[in-house]
Design an enzyme around this catalytic site. Sequence first.
Site, short mmCIF file in Angstrom:
data_model
loop_
_atom_site.label_atom_id
_atom_site.label_comp_id
_atom_site.label_asym_id
_atom_site.label_seq_id
_atom_site.Cartn_x
_atom_site.Cartn_y
_atom_site.Cartn_z
N TRP A 2 -23.80 11.44 23.69
CA TRP A 2 -24.83 10.51 24.16
C TRP A 2 -25.17 9.40 23.18
O TRP A 2 -26.36 9.09 22.99
CB TRP A 2 -26.11 11.28 24.53
CG TRP A 2 -25.90 12.27 25.61
CD1 TRP A 2 -25.88 13.62 25.47
CD2 TRP A 2 -25.64 11.99 26.99
NE1 TRP A 2 -25.64 14.20 26.68
CE2 TRP A 2 -25.48 13.22 27.63
CE3 TRP A 2 -25.53 10.81 27.74
CZ2 TRP A 2 -25.20 13.34 28.99
CZ3 TRP A 2 -25.25 10.91 29.09
CH2 TRP A 2 -25.10 12.16 29.70
N THR A 4 -25.18 5.60 22.44
CA THR A 4 -25.03 4.29 23.07
C THR A 4 -24.15 3.39 22.20
O THR A 4 -24.36 3.29 21.00
CB THR A 4 -26.41 3.65 23.29
OG1 THR A 4 -27.18 4.54 24.10
CG2 THR A 4 -26.30 2.29 23.97
N ASN A 80 -39.40 4.93 16.45
CA ASN A 80 -40.74 4.44 16.79
C ASN A 80 -40.69 2.99 17.27
O ASN A 80 -41.38 2.61 18.21
CB ASN A 80 -41.64 4.57 15.56
CG ASN A 80 -43.05 4.87 15.96
OD1 ASN A 80 -43.29 5.56 16.96
ND2 ASN A 80 -44.00 4.35 15.22
N ALA A 82 -38.03 1.55 18.67
CA ALA A 82 -37.34 1.55 19.96
C ALA A 82 -38.27 2.05 21.07
O ALA A 82 -38.29 1.48 22.17
CB ALA A 82 -36.10 2.43 19.89
N GLY A 179 -37.80 1.61 53.04
CA GLY A 179 -37.09 2.41 54.04
C GLY A 179 -35.62 2.55 53.66
O GLY A 179 -35.29 2.68 52.48
N GLU A 203 -34.79 8.55 23.73
CA GLU A 203 -35.87 8.13 22.82
C GLU A 203 -37.06 9.09 22.89
O GLU A 203 -38.21 8.68 22.87
CB GLU A 203 -36.33 6.70 23.15
CG GLU A 203 -35.27 5.66 22.93
CD GLU A 203 -34.91 5.46 21.47
OE1 GLU A 203 -35.66 5.94 20.60
OE2 GLU A 203 -33.88 4.84 21.21
N GLY A 204 -36.75 10.37 22.97
CA GLY A 204 -37.79 11.39 23.09
C GLY A 204 -38.05 11.69 24.55
O GLY A 204 -38.44 10.80 25.30
N HIS A 206 -39.77 13.16 27.99
CA HIS A 206 -41.16 13.18 28.47
C HIS A 206 -41.89 14.40 27.89
O HIS A 206 -43.04 14.30 27.43
CB HIS A 206 -41.13 13.26 30.00
CG HIS A 206 -42.48 13.22 30.63
ND1 HIS A 206 -43.18 12.04 30.83
CD2 HIS A 206 -43.29 14.21 31.10
CE1 HIS A 206 -44.35 12.31 31.39
NE2 HIS A 206 -44.44 13.61 31.57
C1 LIG Z 1 -27.74 7.14 28.69
C2 LIG Z 1 -28.17 7.81 27.41
C3 LIG Z 1 -28.01 7.15 26.19
C4 LIG Z 1 -28.39 7.78 24.99
N1 LIG Z 1 -28.21 7.10 23.81
C5 LIG Z 1 -28.49 7.73 22.63
C6 LIG Z 1 -28.25 7.11 21.36
O1 LIG Z 1 -27.80 5.97 21.30
N2 LIG Z 1 -28.51 7.79 20.23
C7 LIG Z 1 -29.02 9.06 20.25
O2 LIG Z 1 -29.25 9.65 19.18
N3 LIG Z 1 -29.25 9.69 21.44
C8 LIG Z 1 -29.01 9.05 22.62
N4 LIG Z 1 -29.23 9.71 23.82
C9 LIG Z 1 -29.57 11.14 23.77
C10 LIG Z 1 -31.01 11.46 24.08
O3 LIG Z 1 -31.83 11.03 23.02
C11 LIG Z 1 -31.08 13.00 24.32
O4 LIG Z 1 -30.41 13.27 25.53
C12 LIG Z 1 -32.51 13.48 24.36
O5 LIG Z 1 -33.07 13.46 23.07
C13 LIG Z 1 -32.62 14.91 24.89
O6 LIG Z 1 -31.76 15.76 24.25
P1 LIG Z 1 -30.81 16.71 25.11
O7 LIG Z 1 -30.14 15.91 26.17
O8 LIG Z 1 -29.99 17.48 24.13
O9 LIG Z 1 -31.82 17.70 25.86
P2 LIG Z 1 -32.34 19.13 25.38
O10 LIG Z 1 -32.89 19.05 23.99
O11 LIG Z 1 -31.27 20.13 25.66
O12 LIG Z 1 -33.55 19.35 26.37
C14 LIG Z 1 -33.36 19.73 27.74
C15 LIG Z 1 -34.74 19.86 28.40
O13 LIG Z 1 -35.52 20.85 27.71
C16 LIG Z 1 -36.74 20.27 27.24
N5 LIG Z 1 -37.07 20.88 25.94
C17 LIG Z 1 -36.26 21.03 24.85
N6 LIG Z 1 -36.94 21.62 23.85
C18 LIG Z 1 -38.20 21.85 24.31
C19 LIG Z 1 -39.39 22.42 23.74
N7 LIG Z 1 -39.42 22.86 22.49
N8 LIG Z 1 -40.49 22.48 24.51
C20 LIG Z 1 -40.49 22.00 25.78
N9 LIG Z 1 -39.41 21.45 26.38
C21 LIG Z 1 -38.29 21.37 25.65
C22 LIG Z 1 -36.44 18.78 27.09
O14 LIG Z 1 -37.63 18.00 27.13
C23 LIG Z 1 -35.55 18.56 28.32
O15 LIG Z 1 -36.34 18.42 29.47
C24 LIG Z 1 -28.92 9.08 25.03
C25 LIG Z 1 -29.10 9.72 26.27
C26 LIG Z 1 -28.75 9.11 27.44
C27 LIG Z 1 -28.96 9.81 28.76
#
Ligand SMILES: Cc1cc2nc3c(=O)[nH]c(=O)nc-3n(C[C@H](O)[C@H](O)[C@H](O)COP(=O)(O)OP(=O)(O)OC[C@H]3O[C@@H](n4cnc5c(N)ncnc54)[C@H](O)[C@@H]3O)c2cc1C
Length: 224
Positions: A2, A4, A80, A82, A179, A203-204, A206
């Site tokens: 992931w 970019t 922060n 971004a 619609g 970017e973190g 929700h």
């Molecule tokens: C199109 C795209 C571009 C991106 N570009 C970049 C980039 O340029 N650089 C970069 O570093 N990253 C990038 N990302 C990555 C993005 O920052 C991560 O996908 C994101 O931080 C979530 O990590 P994950 O997908 O591993 O989800 P996970 O950490 O596996 O989380 C999955 C779900 O579980 C929830 N969760 C996890 N831990 C907890 C907890 N302790 N308590 C409650 N809920 C929890 C999460 O909120 C989420 O809903 C990109 C993602 C996308 C989709």
Amino acid sequence: MWITNGTLADVAVVWAKLNGVIHGFLVEKGRKGFTAPEMTGKHSLRASVTSELIFQDCEIPKENMLPKTDGLKAPLMCLNQARYGIAWGAVGSAMACYDAALGYAKSRIQFGKPIASFQLIQEKLVHMLTEITKGQLLTLRLGRMKDKGELRFQQVSMAKRNNVHHALEIARTAREILGANGILDEYPVMRHMANLESVKTYEGTHEMHTLIVGEDITGIPAYV
Ligand SMILES: Cc1cc2nc3c(=O)[nH]c(=O)nc-3n(C[C@H](O)[C@H](O)[C@H](O)COP(=O)(O)OP(=O)(O)OC[C@H]3O[C@@H](n4cnc5c(N)ncnc54)[C@H](O)[C@@H]3O)c2cc1C
């Protein structure tokens, strides 16, 4: 995963642990053991290249280590900035969806009247505009605090979380108002809706922003 523009970039900024401490490293394209294939199959942010960075026995010279980057503080400072930008971007997406829905509602005639004349449609438009205005005011206030150097990262989390959540809700409401036309690429709504699904996660997530604000309110971290 992931990352970019990972496939396009000449240099990757990589945060990794050395002796248990996080540091920033520059890794040049073409360095032995480093590849960055493009990820495919995305339904969201399709205009942006997303990549997997693979490091296989990849050795980095000491001079590629960024100075003054001990710990998570340095990457979090980038995030922060971004996240603040994303808070505004989400408002922009919401405004585009609102504009499309308002224009459509005024021109689409059903039961002999524009659908904008029906109370249920007006309620949706009022809710959309109210949430957009609240998001604009919240983010404008952050901008003014940022100018004065008073902005805290927890406040940025609140804005990113709020604005993206409501932008997605507004995109979905706009799609309802349009619609069947709501699913067409003739209108910007479905594109914003699909892209905002990524914005909600990157970017973190929700949920993570909820925990950041929750800790700030209570003083109790709830991450694990
Ligand atoms: C199109 C795209 C571009 C991106 N570009 C970049 C980039 O340029 N650089 C970069 O570093 N990253 C990038 N990302 C990555 C993005 O920052 C991560 O996908 C994101 O931080 C979530 O990590 P994950 O997908 O591993 O989800 P996970 O950490 O596996 O989380 C999955 C779900 O579980 C929830 N969760 C996890 N831990 C907890 C907890 N302790 N308590 C409650 N809920 C929890 C999460 O909120 C989420 O809903 C990109 C993602 C996308 C989709």
